[in-house]
Scaffold this motif. Structure first.
Motif, PDB file in Angstrom:
ATOM      1  N   ALA A  53       0.855  -1.182   0.000  1.00  0.00           N
ATOM      2  CA  ALA A  53       0.000   0.000   0.000  1.00  0.00           C
ATOM      3  C   ALA A  53       0.891   1.231   0.000  1.00  0.00           C
ATOM      4  CB  ALA A  53      -0.915   0.005   1.232  1.00  0.00           C
ATOM      5  N   SER A  54       0.259   2.374  -0.191  1.00  0.00           N
ATOM      6  CA  SER A  54       0.945   3.658  -0.087  1.00  0.00           C
ATOM      7  C   SER A  54       0.402   4.383   1.132  1.00  0.00           C
ATOM      8  CB  SER A  54       0.703   4.502  -1.337  1.00  0.00           C
ATOM      9  OG  SER A  54       1.290   3.883  -2.464  1.00  0.00           O
ATOM     10  N   VAL A  55       1.197   5.293   1.661  1.00  0.00           N
ATOM     11  CA  VAL A  55       0.782   6.063   2.825  1.00  0.00           C
ATOM     12  C   VAL A  55       0.970   7.547   2.538  1.00  0.00           C
ATOM     13  CG1 VAL A  55       3.024   5.969   4.007  1.00  0.00           C
ATOM     14  CG2 VAL A  55       0.946   6.208   5.350  1.00  0.00           C
ATOM     15  N   ASP A  56       0.043   8.345   3.030  1.00  0.00           N
ATOM     16  CA  ASP A  56       0.117   9.807   2.961  1.00  0.00           C
ATOM     17  C   ASP A  56      -0.042  10.330   4.383  1.00  0.00           C
ATOM     18  OD1 ASP A  56       0.112   9.991   0.054  1.00  0.00           O
ATOM     19  OD2 ASP A  56      -2.010   9.471   0.156  1.00  0.00           O
ATOM     20  N   ILE A  57       0.670  11.401   4.698  1.00  0.00           N
ATOM     21  CA  ILE A  57       0.563  11.986   6.033  1.00  0.00           C
ATOM     22  C   ILE A  57       0.898  13.463   5.979  1.00  0.00           C
ATOM     23  CG2 ILE A  57       2.954  11.346   6.584  1.00  0.00           C
ATOM     24  CD1 ILE A  57       2.021  11.026   9.528  1.00  0.00           C
ATOM     25  N   TYR A  58       0.218  14.241   6.793  1.00  0.00           N
ATOM     26  CA  TYR A  58       0.674  15.600   7.066  1.00  0.00           C
ATOM     27  C   TYR A  58       0.132  16.066   8.402  1.00  0.00           C
ATOM     28  CZ  TYR A  58      -3.760  17.739   5.394  1.00  0.00           C
ATOM     29  OH  TYR A  58      -5.067  18.105   5.221  1.00  0.00           O
ATOM     30  N   ILE A  59       0.918  16.906   9.030  1.00  0.00           N
ATOM     31  CA  ILE A  59       0.517  17.568  10.262  1.00  0.00           C
ATOM     32  C   ILE A  59       0.079  18.966   9.856  1.00  0.00           C
ATOM     33  CG2 ILE A  59       1.250  18.395  12.546  1.00  0.00           C
ATOM     34  CD1 ILE A  59       1.145  15.323  12.322  1.00  0.00           C
TER      35      ILE A  59
END
Length: 174
Positions: free
Chosen positions: A87-93
């Protein structure tokens, strides 16, 4: 709920739309993100109200601080492939005052652990603009390794930037 050392991850709720609206209209928050678009608060509220439940293919979580239960960001596993178990992951604060405090690292570590232990994934990948040094450092800290480079793949402020393709396997996650 998924709980780390600093954060807990929970599904998105319709009332989270206001925070996302604020983040999506903050140039500093959006600086290194791929999808830089403007969306009305009404459209965002509707999208959140109509969104599908988390599933194997895509699971999106709000990132909240453990102490204050303050919504500070979002992380998502997406495009999960049951055959190749990746899978791919995306993240941001989205709250700048929480940048550099380990919250994103903790959230990413926790969602990857969920991907490996619960979804039985074998690899989790992401792309990151190489100039986003804080993010690259965070990803490497928990075991992501650079697998490739997309040359001049991201345009911001009149400049082309390379993107790094990074991946982590279950035995590499720290």
């Amino acid at each position: 709920m998924l709980t780390g050392d600093l954060v807990r991850l929970r599904p998105i709720e319709p009332e989270d739309a206001e925070a996302f609206y604020r983040w999506h209209n903050d140039e500093e928050v959006m600086r290194w993100l791929q999808s830089y678009f403007h969306e009305s608060l009404a459209a965002l509220r509707k999208r959140f109200a109509d969104r599908q439940e988390n599933s194997f293919e895509k699971s999106t979580f709000c990132i909240e601080t453990l102490e204050e239960r303050k919504l500070i960001g979002v992380v998502a596993l997406r495009d999960a492939d049951p055959i190749n178990r990746r899978a791919s992951v995306d993240i941001y604060i989205g709250e700048p005052e929480f940048w550099g405090g380990g919250y994103g690292t903790d959230a990413l570590r926790r969602v990857c652990r969920y991907g490996f232990d619960t979804l039985r994934l074998h690899s989790i990948a992401l792309t990151v603009v190489e100039a986003n040094e804080r993010a690259v450092k965070s990803y490497k800290k928990i075991g992501f390794q650079v697998d490739g480079r997309l040359r001049q793949a991201f345009f911001r402020d009149g400049e082309w930037h390379d993107e790094l393709l990074m991946c982590v396997l279950p035995d590499e996650l720290t």
